[in-house]
Design a protein around this motif. Structure first.
Motif, PDB file in Angstrom:
ATOM      1  N   GLN A 198       0.532  -1.316  -0.083  1.00  0.00           N
ATOM      2  CA  GLN A 198       0.004   0.024  -0.051  1.00  0.00           C
ATOM      3  C   GLN A 198       0.932   1.346   0.088  1.00  0.00           C
ATOM      4  O   GLN A 198       0.388   2.233  -0.381  1.00  0.00           O
ATOM      5  CB  GLN A 198      -0.869   0.066   1.284  1.00  0.00           C
ATOM      6  N   ALA A 199       2.018   1.329   0.376  1.00  0.00           N
ATOM      7  CA  ALA A 199       2.838   2.492   0.523  1.00  0.00           C
ATOM      8  C   ALA A 199       3.826   2.539  -0.476  1.00  0.00           C
ATOM      9  O   ALA A 199       4.106   3.778  -1.113  1.00  0.00           O
ATOM     10  CB  ALA A 199       3.616   2.487   2.149  1.00  0.00           C
ATOM     11  N   LEU A 200       4.164   1.432  -1.005  1.00  0.00           N
ATOM     12  CA  LEU A 200       5.404   1.681  -1.947  1.00  0.00           C
ATOM     13  C   LEU A 200       5.022   0.681  -3.293  1.00  0.00           C
ATOM     14  O   LEU A 200       5.844   0.707  -4.353  1.00  0.00           O
ATOM     15  CB  LEU A 200       6.683   1.202  -1.376  1.00  0.00           C
ATOM     16  N   PHE A 216      12.563   5.253   5.109  1.00  0.00           N
ATOM     17  CA  PHE A 216      11.626   6.377   5.353  1.00  0.00           C
ATOM     18  C   PHE A 216      10.898   6.812   6.205  1.00  0.00           C
ATOM     19  O   PHE A 216      10.534   8.084   6.260  1.00  0.00           O
ATOM     20  CB  PHE A 216      10.859   5.870   3.902  1.00  0.00           C
ATOM     21  N   ALA A 217      10.788   6.086   7.180  1.00  0.00           N
ATOM     22  CA  ALA A 217      10.004   6.553   8.583  1.00  0.00           C
ATOM     23  C   ALA A 217       8.465   6.943   8.127  1.00  0.00           C
ATOM     24  O   ALA A 217       8.104   6.888   7.101  1.00  0.00           O
ATOM     25  CB  ALA A 217      10.797   7.456   9.389  1.00  0.00           C
ATOM     26  N   GLY A 218       7.716   7.441   8.999  1.00  0.00           N
ATOM     27  CA  GLY A 218       6.305   7.852   8.973  1.00  0.00           C
ATOM     28  C   GLY A 218       5.532   7.096   9.959  1.00  0.00           C
ATOM     29  O   GLY A 218       5.405   5.844  10.111  1.00  0.00           O
ATOM     30  N   ASP A 219       4.523   8.117  10.666  1.00  0.00           N
ATOM     31  CA  ASP A 219       3.613   7.464  11.621  1.00  0.00           C
ATOM     32  C   ASP A 219       2.407   7.150  10.842  1.00  0.00           C
ATOM     33  O   ASP A 219       1.536   6.370  11.315  1.00  0.00           O
ATOM     34  CB  ASP A 219       3.365   8.524  12.673  1.00  0.00           C
ATOM     35  N   SER A 220       2.233   7.433   9.486  1.00  0.00           N
ATOM     36  CA  SER A 220       1.095   7.306   8.770  1.00  0.00           C
ATOM     37  C   SER A 220       1.473   6.551   7.274  1.00  0.00           C
ATOM     38  O   SER A 220       2.556   6.948   7.013  1.00  0.00           O
ATOM     39  CB  SER A 220       0.169   8.103   8.531  1.00  0.00           C
ATOM     40  N   VAL A 221       0.579   5.780   6.783  1.00  0.00           N
ATOM     41  CA  VAL A 221       1.163   5.564   5.339  1.00  0.00           C
ATOM     42  C   VAL A 221       1.077   6.609   4.350  1.00  0.00           C
ATOM     43  O   VAL A 221       2.030   6.542   3.618  1.00  0.00           O
ATOM     44  CB  VAL A 221      -0.042   4.391   5.037  1.00  0.00           C
ATOM     45  N   GLN A 222       0.363   7.524   4.648  1.00  0.00           N
ATOM     46  CA  GLN A 222       0.454   8.882   3.962  1.00  0.00           C
ATOM     47  C   GLN A 222       1.764   9.363   4.140  1.00  0.00           C
ATOM     48  O   GLN A 222       2.387  10.050   3.147  1.00  0.00           O
ATOM     49  CB  GLN A 222      -0.448   9.893   3.989  1.00  0.00           C
ATOM     50  N   GLU A 223       2.234   9.711   5.175  1.00  0.00           N
ATOM     51  CA  GLU A 223       3.525  10.315   5.535  1.00  0.00           C
ATOM     52  C   GLU A 223       4.747   9.326   4.886  1.00  0.00           C
ATOM     53  O   GLU A 223       5.602   9.933   4.218  1.00  0.00           O
ATOM     54  CB  GLU A 223       3.883  10.462   7.134  1.00  0.00           C
ATOM     55  N   LEU A 224       4.618   8.062   5.309  1.00  0.00           N
ATOM     56  CA  LEU A 224       5.561   7.161   4.693  1.00  0.00           C
ATOM     57  C   LEU A 224       5.664   7.415   3.091  1.00  0.00           C
ATOM     58  O   LEU A 224       6.782   7.501   2.411  1.00  0.00           O
ATOM     59  CB  LEU A 224       5.292   5.738   5.008  1.00  0.00           C
ATOM     60  N   SER A 225       4.664   7.286   2.378  1.00  0.00           N
ATOM     61  CA  SER A 225       4.480   7.322   0.948  1.00  0.00           C
ATOM     62  C   SER A 225       5.091   8.589   0.281  1.00  0.00           C
ATOM     63  O   SER A 225       5.896   8.641  -0.473  1.00  0.00           O
ATOM     64  CB  SER A 225       2.950   7.179   0.379  1.00  0.00           C
ATOM     65  N   ASN A 259       7.179  10.445   1.928  1.00  0.00           N
ATOM     66  CA  ASN A 259       8.661  10.361   2.305  1.00  0.00           C
ATOM     67  C   ASN A 259       9.461   9.509   0.875  1.00  0.00           C
ATOM     68  O   ASN A 259      10.493  10.042   0.413  1.00  0.00           O
ATOM     69  CB  ASN A 259       9.196   9.607   3.221  1.00  0.00           C
ATOM     70  N   VAL A 260       8.760   8.722   0.651  1.00  0.00           N
ATOM     71  CA  VAL A 260       9.440   7.641  -0.534  1.00  0.00           C
ATOM     72  C   VAL A 260       9.312   8.793  -1.764  1.00  0.00           C
ATOM     73  O   VAL A 260      10.194   8.581  -2.480  1.00  0.00           O
ATOM     74  CB  VAL A 260       8.385   6.369  -0.758  1.00  0.00           C
ATOM     75  N   VAL A 261       8.140   9.220  -2.064  1.00  0.00           N
ATOM     76  CA  VAL A 261       8.103   9.974  -3.238  1.00  0.00           C
ATOM     77  C   VAL A 261       9.157  11.011  -3.343  1.00  0.00           C
ATOM     78  O   VAL A 261       9.804  11.496  -4.347  1.00  0.00           O
ATOM     79  CB  VAL A 261       6.612  10.673  -3.507  1.00  0.00           C
ATOM     80  N   SER A 262       9.464  11.882  -2.124  1.00  0.00           N
ATOM     81  CA  SER A 262      10.204  12.929  -2.232  1.00  0.00           C
ATOM     82  C   SER A 262      11.606  12.434  -2.370  1.00  0.00           C
ATOM     83  O   SER A 262      12.328  13.236  -3.027  1.00  0.00           O
ATOM     84  CB  SER A 262      10.298  13.868  -0.953  1.00  0.00           C
ATOM     85  N   TYR A 263      12.010  11.474  -1.778  1.00  0.00           N
ATOM     86  CA  TYR A 263      13.357  10.758  -1.909  1.00  0.00           C
ATOM     87  C   TYR A 263      13.502  10.338  -3.511  1.00  0.00           C
ATOM     88  O   TYR A 263      14.482  10.746  -4.105  1.00  0.00           O
ATOM     89  CB  TYR A 263      13.353   9.344  -1.208  1.00  0.00           C
ATOM     90  N   LEU A 264      12.559   9.780  -4.267  1.00  0.00           N
ATOM     91  CA  LEU A 264      12.878   9.446  -5.556  1.00  0.00           C
ATOM     92  C   LEU A 264      12.758  10.675  -6.405  1.00  0.00           C
ATOM     93  O   LEU A 264      13.617  10.807  -7.476  1.00  0.00           O
ATOM     94  CB  LEU A 264      11.663   8.520  -5.767  1.00  0.00           C
ATOM     95  N   GLN A 265      11.959  11.628  -6.293  1.00  0.00           N
ATOM     96  CA  GLN A 265      11.874  12.881  -7.084  1.00  0.00           C
ATOM     97  C   GLN A 265      13.068  13.790  -7.061  1.00  0.00           C
ATOM     98  O   GLN A 265      13.395  14.547  -7.871  1.00  0.00           O
ATOM     99  CB  GLN A 265      10.514  13.929  -6.577  1.00  0.00           C
TER     100      GLN A 265
END
Ligand SMILES: Cc1cc2nc3c(=O)[nH]c(=O)nc-3n(C[C@H](O)[C@H](O)[C@H](O)COP(=O)(O)O)c2cc1C
Ligand SMILES: C=C(O[C@@H]1CC(C(=O)O)=C[C@@H](OP(=O)(O)O)[C@H]1O)C(=O)O
Length: 400
Positions: free
Chosen positions: A158-160, A376-385, A387-393
């Motif tokens: 769901q997150a990645l 990536f960390a994150g307390d919610s799936v949205q925060e985790l996702s 974080n992933v997007v900003s890393y890749l972008q």
């Protein structure tokens, strides 16, 4: 930090699994876990217990209305055969009002089985009975790993968008000639389509040969091991690191797969076959694809270079030894007398490679979930996702 743990004996009242550090907002329900457990029970060559032992699942904490809360998740898997075992295994017979059988009825198992934890466990923990040892060393425990592995799988999906699958390569030395054939990465849907098949292998002819091999072993009162492969698709590049030995993804995966009962070897990608190749042949050359993205010409390294995922599918294989309890007399020593004896003879699986492959999926999901949460960390799936997007972008377009 994501962590997990299991508790429970093979013939105890229930198995318990806990997983903590799962962000809020992951959709998961008891049925998802029950479905994963049903896959683990299947497979040609499994013994009688898998036919009558039902895995009744209760999602106890950390989830509300099918959505994780961010708090620890506890899962119980009832052993439905408990009424038959409560005499032998009750934690507190007085409290449960259980009358124990007269001395002698549940006589100690004093003849340890070779190939199991029995002998060393008895010496180490100070028991003259193999029962307390075999109850926890049994691979029944892997049901609990599959339960928490399901939560990890949902988090990763769901997150990645990560998808983890497994398939069987060989059983008893027959099956797919994976050491000599060039590796062709299967599509995830081709692997998941195997779920209803008896051995879950990608080659139908190989499946027939493996099933005959299992029939033969059964009629010879013997057992078989084999090799399976687990593949994780859509793992972003950069999970794990080379900077410290204990943070390498390949090391963590090797340990995770080796921790499954009866595994004797683990390889990443083409592993042992790589050792025999020329340097020029043991590469995954880097190319720019038509869409202007980075790609590889092969997947020999199994999607990991320098202890980090390289953006290609992550592949791990494990070799399982034959089931140790064989339906014939094996030599041992009676530990109460020190005299030669024949080992206690338990009913057992003829082979459990297809089931072990499902456990391998759980170990892949749990290990990747730990590494993903560390990175990536994150307390919610949205925060985790996000974080992933900003890393890749942050990468230039031609490095995506
Ligand atoms: C899914 C699965 C099912 C297993 N079923 C059996 C079984 O029915 N009988 C048996 O003797 N061993 C079985 N084993 C293997 C034993 O648990 C294992 O050989 C034992 O724990 C000792 O192995 P180790 O030395 O690698 O720990 C199974 C293992 C797995 C992963
Ligand atoms: C119960 C499971 O696997 C068991 C693993 C196991 C062993 O020695 O590891 C021995 C067998 O149990 P029993 O001795 O009660 O027949 C298997 O059935 C399971 O996978 O759920």
């Amino acid at each position: 930090m994501l962590r997990w743990q299991t508790a429970g004996e093979s013939h105890g009242k229930a198995l318990i699994a806990m997983i903590e550090g799962v962000p809020a907002g992951v959709r998961v329900c008891s049925q998802d876990i029950a479905d994963a457990l049903a896959r683990r029970r299947l497979g040609y060559g499994r013994g009688a217990r898998m036919k009558f032992e039902q895995d009744r699942v209760h999602l106890l904490t950390g989830v509300r209305h099918g959505v994780t809360l961010g708090s620890p998740i506890a899962i119980e898997i009832e052993n439905t055969e408990w009424p038959k075992w409560e005499q032998v295994m009750s934690a507190d017979p007085l409290e449960e009002g259980i009358e124990l059988a007269p001395v002698g009825r549940n006589a100690p198992l004093s003849r340890p089985r070779p190939g199991h934890a029995d002998l060393t466990g008895m010496r180490k923990y100070g028991f003259d009975d193999a029962r307390p040892i075999l109850e926890r060393s049994s691979a029944r425990e892997t049901a609990a790993r599959v339960a928490v592995g399901t939560v990890a799988a949902k988090l990763l999906q769901q997150a990645l968008g990560i998808v983890v699958v497994s398939h069987v390569l060989t059983i008893g030395g027959v099956g797919i000639d994976y050491r000599n054939q060039p590796y062709r990465l299967p599509k995830p849907e081709d692997v998941t389509a195997l779920d209803a098949s008896p051995v879950r292998t990608l080659d139908e002819n190989a499946q027939d040969r493996m099933m005959s091999r299992i029939d033969q072993a059964k009629s010879d009162a013997d057992t078989l091991g084999g090799v399976f492969e687990v593949i994780a698709y859509r793992v972003p590049a950069g999970i794990g690191t080379y900077v410290e030995s204990d943070r390498r993804l390949d090391a963590a995966l090797a340990g995770a797969f080796m921790s499954i009962q009866a595994m004797k070897a683990v390889e990443i990608g083409d592993g042992f076959t790589e050792a025999d190749r020329l340097g020029s042949q043991a590469q995954d050359e880097i190319v720019s694809t038509d869409e202007g993205k980075l790609g590889r010409l092969s997947n020999r390294a199994g999607g990991i270079e320098g202890g980090m995922s390289d953006g290609e599918p992550v592949r791990v294989r494990a070799a399982m030894k034959p089931i140790s309890s064989i339906p014939r007399a094996l030599r041992t020593v009676d530990i109460t007398t020190g005299q030669p004896a024949t080992a206690i003879n338990q009913r057992s699986d003829s082979t459990a490679v297809p089931a072990a492959a499902v456990v391998g999926e759980a170990m892949m999901n749990l290990t990747l979930a730990q590494y993903v949460m560390d990175k990536f960390a994150g307390d919610s799936v949205q925060e985790l996702s996000s974080n992933v997007v900003s890393y890749l972008q942050a990468w230039p377009e031609h490095l995506q």
